[in-house]
Design a protein around this motif. Structure first.
Motif, mmCIF file in Angstrom:
data_model
loop_
_atom_site.group_PDB
_atom_site.id
_atom_site.type_symbol
_atom_site.label_atom_id
_atom_site.label_comp_id
_atom_site.label_asym_id
_atom_site.label_seq_id
_atom_site.Cartn_x
_atom_site.Cartn_y
_atom_site.Cartn_z
ATOM 1 N N SER A 120 0.849 -1.181 0.000
ATOM 2 C CA SER A 120 0.000 0.000 0.000
ATOM 3 C C SER A 120 0.889 1.236 0.000
ATOM 4 N N GLY A 162 -5.948 5.548 6.302
ATOM 5 C CA GLY A 162 -5.085 5.050 5.237
ATOM 6 C C GLY A 162 -3.995 6.017 4.838
ATOM 7 N N TYR A 210 -1.689 -4.075 7.590
ATOM 8 C CA TYR A 210 -3.038 -4.642 7.623
ATOM 9 C C TYR A 210 -3.258 -5.565 6.424
ATOM 10 N N LEU A 218 -5.742 -2.403 13.683
ATOM 11 C CA LEU A 218 -4.559 -1.723 13.167
ATOM 12 C C LEU A 218 -3.411 -1.846 14.156
ATOM 13 N N LEU A 222 -10.331 0.637 4.528
ATOM 14 C CA LEU A 222 -10.258 0.578 5.983
ATOM 15 C C LEU A 222 -11.539 1.044 6.670
ATOM 16 N N ALA A 234 -7.095 3.174 0.011
ATOM 17 C CA ALA A 234 -6.837 2.767 1.394
ATOM 18 C C ALA A 234 -7.932 3.244 2.349
ATOM 19 N N LYS A 235 -8.338 4.486 2.244
ATOM 20 C CA LYS A 235 -9.336 5.026 3.167
ATOM 21 C C LYS A 235 -10.642 4.255 3.077
ATOM 22 N N THR A 261 -1.406 0.565 6.572
ATOM 23 C CA THR A 261 -2.270 -0.129 5.625
ATOM 24 C C THR A 261 -1.558 -1.332 5.018
#
Length: 412
Positions: free
Chosen positions: A150, A235, A158, A188, A180, A176-177, A155
């Motif tokens: 990522s 993210g 994760y 996290l 998540l 990413a945002k 991220t």
């Protein structure tokens, strides 16, 4: 190579070796491949350090008592930990990854972050680089790893755990945002129960809830860590790779003793063992200390505290003298479960002028320690040691969570 893909502004790869200790044992013992294996701290160890995926399929997990694990999986193979072997394998992996990028943060003995942002023009799309990383790890170690890709560390970490074992998960930075959004914040890395409870009290349960919480609330409570957490959940973790090992704030070793130990001779042996380990480690890195924490852990908590020598030193005998003070002045004979010896203020060796202030016996001990270190470096830890350590625990060393393949963290 022409760019036929969208160039990522940031590209971070997290490498996570799968059930690393168990995988190394299955590699070294081919007859164990495909079978449930549990790693314990020596044959005496009764709690599982980690286990293979075959064992996990039966419900066996890290921290479980061996007796309970055998009820779930009667064919479970107990394997005593070999920390030096794991450290050796890990170091070889970390060094090999420098062929892909010099920008590496060794996060633990079985995890590493790679910043491949600057490698894209040469090596291609981040996913292609990740495939190269997986191949490189296997070539060097013959163990599998899972990889997350990522635009930030949190991220990527994760992502690495989403498809285990032997997985490769890509979360582009611009996704990413959203990816998540529905993930619990406690999934996290770095958000443990304490921070998680604080966030829950402010209505933040999933990462998507974080956007509604002013960053100032977290900053007031947790400082810079709070600010980082606010971005992590969206993210956009701003933390760069930590590629150097900071000077140590402490150097310590501890060991679990037989439950409810009340025999002074046993405690003295364990404390001497830890004193000599701390002293040898200080000398290995040309350091010395004056302040130490000496601790005995009983049912009601820690006994002992911070003690101080007259002069900084790296001699196990001087440290052991502090341990005896704790036994004489603070221990009342109650059962002990663990001992700890930690140098609290390690600093580089004193200048030559300061050495002349030391007494002759101190100089003699330094000469003895130099000879002892030379022998042990060549033939192995504690081949030459105080006679009392012949009775030391047979439980093997363990790898500290902050292990690194270089510097003062390179220890077990």
């Amino acid at each position: 190579m022409g760019e036929s893909f969208t160039h990522w502004p940031w590209a971070i790869i997290m490498v996570d070796m799968n059930a690393f200790f168990a995988s190394v044992e299955q590699r070294d013992c081919p007859e164990w491949r495909g079978r449930p294996v549990a790693i314990t701290n020596g044959l005496q160890g009764s709690r599982i350090i980690t286990c293979s995926y075959e064992a996990r399929a039966y419900g066996v997990h890290t921290g479980m008592r061996l007796k309970e694990a055998r009820r779930l999986c009667p064919d479970l193979i107990q394997s005593p930990a070999r920390p030096e072997r794991y450290a050796e394998t890990s170091a070889a992996i970390m060094v090999s990854l420098e062929d892909i990028t010099p920008d590496i943060e060794v996060f633990s003995v079985d995890e590493a972050f790679l910043d491949v942002t600057r490698c894209q023009r040469l090596l291609g799309h981040p996913e292609q680089i990740a495939k190269r990383v997986k191949q490189r790890v296997f070539e060097v170690s013959k163990v599998l790893c899972s990889v997350g890709v990522s635009g930030d560390k949190t991220t990527a970490k994760y992502a690495a755990k989403l498809n285990k074992p032997d997985g490769l998960t890509v979360i582009p930075p611009w996704e990413a945002k959203a990816r998540l959004h529905d993930v619990p914040v406690t999934e996290l890395c770095g958000i443990a129960r304490g921070i998680g409870d604080f966030l829950a009290q402010h209505g933040v349960h999933n990462c998507g809830d974080m956007e509604q919480l002013p960053i100032s609330v977290l900053a007031r409570r947790f400082g810079n860590l709070g600010r980082r957490i606010w971005y992590m959940a969206q993210g956009a973790d701003p933390d760069p790779l930590q590629m150097t090992v900071a000077a140590p704030k402490s150097v310590g070793h501890g060991k679990v003793v037989p439950p409810n130990t009340r025999e002074r001779t046993v405690l003295e042996t364990y404390l001497l063992h830890m004193s000599e380990k701390v002293a040898a480690r200080l000398r290995r890195h040309e350091m010395e200390a004056m302040k130490f924490f000496i601790g005995l852990r009983g049912a009601e908590g820690w006994i002992g505290g911070k003690l101080k020598l007259e002069l900084p030193c790296s001699d196990g005998g001087a440290i052991m003298a502090l341990c005896r003070r704790v036994l004489n002045e603070q221990w009342l004979g109650e059962g002990i479960h663990q001992v700890q010896v930690t140098a609290l203020d390690p600093k580089p060796l004193a200048s030559q002028g300061d050495l002349f202030a030391a007494a002759v016996p101190v100089m003699q001990r330094e000469n003895t320690n130099e000879v002892m270190d030379a022998v042990n470096d060549r033939y192995g830890e504690f081949n030459l040691a105080p006679a009392r350590l012949l009775q030391r625990s047979s439980m093997p060393n363990v790898i500290a969570p902050a292990w690194k393949p270089f510097g003062h963290r390179k220890t077990v």
